[in-house]
Design a protein around this motif. Structure first.
Motif, PDB file in Angstrom:
ATOM      1  N   ALA A   1       0.815  -1.229   0.000  1.00  0.00           N
ATOM      2  CA  ALA A   1       0.000   0.000   0.000  1.00  0.00           C
ATOM      3  C   ALA A   1       0.842   1.269   0.000  1.00  0.00           C
ATOM      4  CB  ALA A   1      -0.920   0.007   1.215  1.00  0.00           C
ATOM      5  N   HIS A   2       1.887   1.309   0.829  1.00  0.00           N
ATOM      6  CA  HIS A   2       2.684   2.531   1.016  1.00  0.00           C
ATOM      7  C   HIS A   2       4.168   2.214   0.929  1.00  0.00           C
ATOM      8  CE1 HIS A   2      -0.852   2.773   3.889  1.00  0.00           C
ATOM      9  NE2 HIS A   2      -1.095   3.796   3.099  1.00  0.00           N
TER      10      HIS A   2
ATOM     11  N   ASP B   1       7.283   1.775   2.628  1.00  0.00           N
ATOM     12  CA  ASP B   1       7.703   1.280   3.962  1.00  0.00           C
ATOM     13  C   ASP B   1       7.097  -0.092   4.205  1.00  0.00           C
ATOM     14  OD1 ASP B   1       5.702   3.390   6.331  1.00  0.00           O
ATOM     15  OD2 ASP B   1       5.075   1.802   4.972  1.00  0.00           O
ATOM     16  N   ASP B   2       5.907  -0.350   3.697  1.00  0.00           N
ATOM     17  CA  ASP B   2       5.312  -1.672   3.952  1.00  0.00           C
ATOM     18  C   ASP B   2       6.167  -2.814   3.420  1.00  0.00           C
ATOM     19  OD1 ASP B   2       2.277  -0.039   3.237  1.00  0.00           O
ATOM     20  OD2 ASP B   2       2.828  -0.824   5.199  1.00  0.00           O
TER      21      ASP B   2
ATOM     22  N   TYR C   1      -3.715  -4.940   9.251  1.00  0.00           N
ATOM     23  CA  TYR C   1      -4.054  -4.264  10.515  1.00  0.00           C
ATOM     24  C   TYR C   1      -5.180  -3.238  10.363  1.00  0.00           C
ATOM     25  CZ  TYR C   1      -1.382   0.010   9.254  1.00  0.00           C
ATOM     26  OH  TYR C   1      -0.927   1.167   8.666  1.00  0.00           O
TER      27      TYR C   1
ATOM     28  N   HIS D   1      -4.416  -0.637   2.866  1.00  0.00           N
ATOM     29  CA  HIS D   1      -4.028  -2.046   2.904  1.00  0.00           C
ATOM     30  C   HIS D   1      -5.219  -2.928   2.512  1.00  0.00           C
ATOM     31  CE1 HIS D   1      -0.089  -1.912   5.313  1.00  0.00           C
ATOM     32  NE2 HIS D   1      -0.367  -0.691   4.931  1.00  0.00           N
TER      33      HIS D   1
HETATM   34 ZN   LIG Z   1       1.059   0.748   4.859  1.00  0.00          ZN
END
Ligand SMILES: [Zn+2]
Ligand SMILES: CC(=O)N[C@H]1[C@@H](O[C@@H]2[C@H](O)[C@H](O)[C@@H](O)[C@H](O)[C@H]2O)O[C@H](CO)[C@@H](O)[C@@H]1O
Length: 292
Positions: A13-14, A16-17, A145, A150
């Protein structure tokens, strides 16, 4: 045409994931000349917090330049992991970070959470048709989470595999997870720590993630990738401060803990496994188990 015998696609999604959840696995496969690793990131992470004071004015409410900054962070993280094939879903900036669940940013018409599912999935289906991955990795239906981007990454990935199925069959779809047994160990380890990432949680079972042994299908022990994963995590400095619990854990318990990552098999035939934990179930030790 990607001619590596083994091809794996990670959808995150971003920025860092990819390093947090699958950095060791990506580094392991990226180091194998017979495996091609592709990463698709769905947003630029424009709505993230900023942990580097000098960058504070890049935040969405001021210069709104965090997304551009995180492009550079992700490029550095991919370099650390040895991942050379990275794509942005629909092109850089097509879908905006939606912010945490329930925030007004979720309703931004450019937010990934507001995206038309088939349109977003069509972008990813193009990648699936080109890369022809035997294995695809993303999050479960709760987005691991519960972050809207996500959850949307999960939905888009499942739909993209459907859209591309006339041209390519994905053999195995995995969701990222963490072992509750490891969380319990970390939970106890940090109990006395001033910087306890679990401080707001009474019991490890109350965390919105964590799988029992019997819910896990694959345990990837990417031995020797710890330093590369740490370098990738450090590359995301705007999101992951130097005092983050992952760095503390590595410093106090060694890098080995960062080198193990877990997955549940959502679709496809489970390959042969190994009993790696005393009294535990047999888990796959390779996401291509049973394939090439
Ligand atoms: Zn993320
Ligand atoms: C790992 C991950 O998905 N990070 C997301 C997440 O970041 C959280 C957010 O900044 C929240 O405000 C913090 O309290 C929390 O600690 C962060 O993990 O959400 C961001 C906004 O959507 C996103 O940019 C970031 O990559």
């Amino acid at each position: 045409m990607i001619d590596a015998a083994r091809r794996i696609l990670f959808v995150h999604a971003h920025p860092d994931d990819e390093s947090i959840g699958t950095g060791a696995t990506m580094a392991l496969y990226a180091a194998d000349p017979g495996t091609h690793v592709t990463l698709v990131t769905c947003t630029l992470g424009e709505e993230g917090e900023i942990h580097v004071p000098a960058l504070a004015q890049l935040e969405a409410a001021q210069a709104d330049q965090l997304g551009g900054w995180r492009i550079a962070e992700l490029n550095a993280a991919c370099a650390a992991l040895g991942v050379e094939d990275h794509r942005w879903l629909g092109g850089a900036g097509r879908y905006r970070d939606s912010g945490m669940m329930g925030l007004p940013t979720n309703d931004n018409p450019r937010a990934f959470w507001s995206a038309d599912l088939d349109e977003a999935a069509a972008h990813l289906a193009e990648v699936v048709r080109e890369v022809r991955p035997q294995v695809v990795v993303t999050y479960d239906a709760n987005g691991f989470y519960g972050h809207p981007d996500h959850i949307q990454a999960h939905r888009v990935t499942v739909r993209a595999i459907e859209l591309a199925s006339a041209d390519h069959t994905v053999d195995k779809l995995y969701y990222t997870t963490v072992a509750r047994r490891d969380l319990a160990e970390m939970f106890d380890h940090f109990k006395q720590s001033a910087e306890n990432p679990f401080a707001e949680v009474e019991r490890v079972e109350d965390l919105p993630f964590g799988a029992k042994d019997e819910e896990i299908d694959a345990r990837i022990n990417a031995t020797g990738t710890g330093e590369r994963k740490l370098e990738a995590l450090r590359a995301h400095a705007s999101q992951i401060p130097g005092g983050d619990w992952m760095f503390t854990l590595a410093a106090e318990l060694g890098e080995a803990g960062l080198e193990v990552e877990y997955y549940t098999l959502a679709t496809g035939k489970r390959g042969p496994g190994t009993r790696t934990v005393e009294g535990g179930p047999e888990w796959e030790t390779d996401l291509f188990a049973g394939l090439v």
